[in-house]
Design a protein around this motif. Structure first.
Motif, mmCIF file in Angstrom:
data_model
loop_
_atom_site.group_PDB
_atom_site.id
_atom_site.type_symbol
_atom_site.label_atom_id
_atom_site.label_comp_id
_atom_site.label_asym_id
_atom_site.label_seq_id
_atom_site.Cartn_x
_atom_site.Cartn_y
_atom_site.Cartn_z
ATOM 1 N N LYS A 105 0.837 -1.202 0.000
ATOM 2 C CA LYS A 105 0.000 0.000 0.000
ATOM 3 C C LYS A 105 0.873 1.255 0.000
ATOM 4 C CE LYS A 105 -3.870 2.268 2.212
ATOM 5 N NZ LYS A 105 -4.920 2.218 3.223
ATOM 6 N N GLN A 106 1.948 1.254 0.789
ATOM 7 C CA GLN A 106 2.861 2.400 0.773
ATOM 8 C C GLN A 106 3.412 2.625 -0.633
ATOM 9 O OE1 GLN A 106 5.643 1.036 3.774
ATOM 10 N NE2 GLN A 106 4.909 2.588 5.214
ATOM 11 N N VAL A 107 3.770 1.553 -1.302
ATOM 12 C CA VAL A 107 4.326 1.650 -2.657
ATOM 13 C C VAL A 107 3.286 2.202 -3.618
ATOM 14 C CG1 VAL A 107 5.174 0.293 -4.624
ATOM 15 C CG2 VAL A 107 6.084 -0.129 -2.329
ATOM 16 N N ILE A 108 2.079 1.633 -3.622
ATOM 17 C CA ILE A 108 1.074 2.042 -4.611
ATOM 18 C C ILE A 108 0.587 3.470 -4.365
ATOM 19 C CG2 ILE A 108 -1.067 1.185 -3.576
ATOM 20 C CD1 ILE A 108 0.014 0.744 -7.247
ATOM 21 N N VAL A 109 0.578 3.917 -3.114
ATOM 22 C CA VAL A 109 0.212 5.317 -2.838
ATOM 23 C C VAL A 109 1.245 6.242 -3.464
ATOM 24 C CG1 VAL A 109 0.068 7.044 -0.996
ATOM 25 C CG2 VAL A 109 -1.233 4.912 -0.821
ATOM 26 N N ARG A 110 2.499 5.899 -3.365
ATOM 27 C CA ARG A 110 3.545 6.734 -3.979
ATOM 28 C C ARG A 110 3.471 6.680 -5.504
ATOM 29 N NH1 ARG A 110 4.802 5.988 1.038
ATOM 30 N NH2 ARG A 110 6.270 7.356 2.115
ATOM 31 N N VAL A 111 3.143 5.518 -6.033
ATOM 32 C CA VAL A 111 2.940 5.393 -7.480
ATOM 33 C C VAL A 111 1.781 6.294 -7.903
ATOM 34 C CG1 VAL A 111 2.153 3.801 -9.285
ATOM 35 C CG2 VAL A 111 3.954 3.100 -7.696
ATOM 36 N N ALA A 112 0.700 6.273 -7.143
ATOM 37 C CA ALA A 112 -0.470 7.104 -7.462
ATOM 38 C C ALA A 112 -0.130 8.586 -7.408
ATOM 39 C CB ALA A 112 -1.611 6.793 -6.493
ATOM 40 N N ARG A 113 0.833 8.954 -6.592
ATOM 41 C CA ARG A 113 1.284 10.341 -6.501
ATOM 42 C C ARG A 113 2.205 10.723 -7.654
ATOM 43 N NH1 ARG A 113 2.274 12.962 -1.357
ATOM 44 N NH2 ARG A 113 0.501 12.485 -0.047
ATOM 45 N N GLY A 114 2.566 9.749 -8.476
ATOM 46 C CA GLY A 114 3.417 10.015 -9.623
ATOM 47 C C GLY A 114 4.897 9.873 -9.349
ATOM 48 N N MET A 115 5.249 9.307 -8.198
ATOM 49 C CA MET A 115 6.661 9.132 -7.876
ATOM 50 C C MET A 115 7.277 8.047 -8.751
ATOM 51 S SD MET A 115 6.988 9.261 -3.773
ATOM 52 C CE MET A 115 6.473 10.683 -2.838
ATOM 53 N N SER A 116 8.523 8.233 -9.070
ATOM 54 C CA SER A 116 9.262 7.235 -9.846
ATOM 55 C C SER A 116 9.612 6.056 -8.949
ATOM 56 C CB SER A 116 10.550 7.848 -10.395
ATOM 57 O OG SER A 116 11.433 8.142 -9.321
ATOM 58 N N ASN A 117 10.008 4.958 -9.579
ATOM 59 C CA ASN A 117 10.455 3.804 -8.807
ATOM 60 C C ASN A 117 11.677 4.176 -7.956
ATOM 61 O OD1 ASN A 117 8.467 2.240 -9.955
ATOM 62 N ND2 ASN A 117 9.801 1.413 -11.531
ATOM 63 N N ALA A 118 12.561 4.978 -8.518
ATOM 64 C CA ALA A 118 13.770 5.384 -7.790
ATOM 65 C C ALA A 118 13.401 6.195 -6.548
ATOM 66 C CB ALA A 118 14.690 6.179 -8.704
ATOM 67 N N LYS A 119 12.512 7.173 -6.692
ATOM 68 C CA LYS A 119 12.108 8.009 -5.556
ATOM 69 C C LYS A 119 11.372 7.175 -4.511
ATOM 70 C CE LYS A 119 10.917 11.804 -3.256
ATOM 71 N NZ LYS A 119 11.565 11.915 -1.962
ATOM 72 N N THR A 120 10.498 6.273 -4.962
ATOM 73 C CA THR A 120 9.789 5.390 -4.034
ATOM 74 C C THR A 120 10.785 4.534 -3.264
ATOM 75 O OG1 THR A 120 7.806 5.337 -5.400
ATOM 76 C CG2 THR A 120 8.098 3.514 -3.874
ATOM 77 N N GLY A 121 11.773 4.004 -3.968
ATOM 78 C CA GLY A 121 12.795 3.196 -3.323
ATOM 79 C C GLY A 121 13.557 3.960 -2.266
ATOM 80 N N VAL A 122 13.924 5.197 -2.570
ATOM 81 C CA VAL A 122 14.644 6.034 -1.606
ATOM 82 C C VAL A 122 13.755 6.314 -0.399
ATOM 83 C CG1 VAL A 122 15.601 8.345 -1.220
ATOM 84 C CG2 VAL A 122 16.202 7.068 -3.288
ATOM 85 N N ASP A 123 12.501 6.690 -0.631
ATOM 86 C CA ASP A 123 11.566 7.012 0.455
ATOM 87 C C ASP A 123 11.336 5.832 1.393
ATOM 88 O OD1 ASP A 123 11.237 9.556 -0.518
ATOM 89 O OD2 ASP A 123 9.120 9.332 -1.021
ATOM 90 N N LEU A 124 11.240 4.642 0.826
ATOM 91 C CA LEU A 124 10.872 3.461 1.609
ATOM 92 C C LEU A 124 12.054 2.524 1.867
ATOM 93 C CD1 LEU A 124 7.437 2.632 -0.075
ATOM 94 C CD2 LEU A 124 7.857 3.894 2.051
ATOM 95 N N PHE A 125 13.250 2.959 1.506
ATOM 96 C CA PHE A 125 14.452 2.151 1.703
ATOM 97 C C PHE A 125 14.331 0.799 0.993
ATOM 98 C CE2 PHE A 125 13.955 4.915 5.409
ATOM 99 C CZ PHE A 125 15.108 5.665 5.298
#
Length: 101
Positions: free
Chosen positions: A35-55
């Motif tokens: 859910k944390q991942v898909i919320v960031r995807v829905a916000r338009g974040m890149s895979n790289a940014k999502t990875g950094v945000d969520l380690f």
């Protein structure tokens, strides 16, 4: 599909799951991390940014699991379906994330 949801709520989930009639989101709900991942995807974040945000690494493992659970093949379809089903809400997407505050 309302009849499937009604049957699910009447406690017949196991029977319908055995018949392969329930949507994957009802038999395999998203994990908290997914859910944390898909919320960031829905916000338009890149895979790289999502990875950094969520380690996380950028290997897309969580996205592949989400696609499998939802029967989707891309980010936009997964987000749309999960919003429609209520797995994520507009509030999830629009509210500031912990690191945005």
């Amino acid at each position: 599909m309302p009849h499937l949801e009604a049957a699910f709520h009447r406690g017949r989930r196991g029977h319908l799951r055995d018949l392969g009639m329930l949507p994957p989101s009802l038999t395999h709900p998203l994990t908290g991390r997914e859910k944390q991942v898909i919320v960031r995807v829905a916000r338009g974040m890149s895979n790289a940014k999502t990875g950094v945000d969520l380690f996380l690494s950028e290997d897309k493992t969580h996205l592949r699991r989400i696609y499998k659970k939802t029967g989707t093949h891309d980010r936009a379809h997964a987000v749309a379906l999960l919003l429609i089903r209520g797995d994520i809400t507009a509030a999830d997407v629009l509210e500031p994330l912990d690191d945005d505050r």
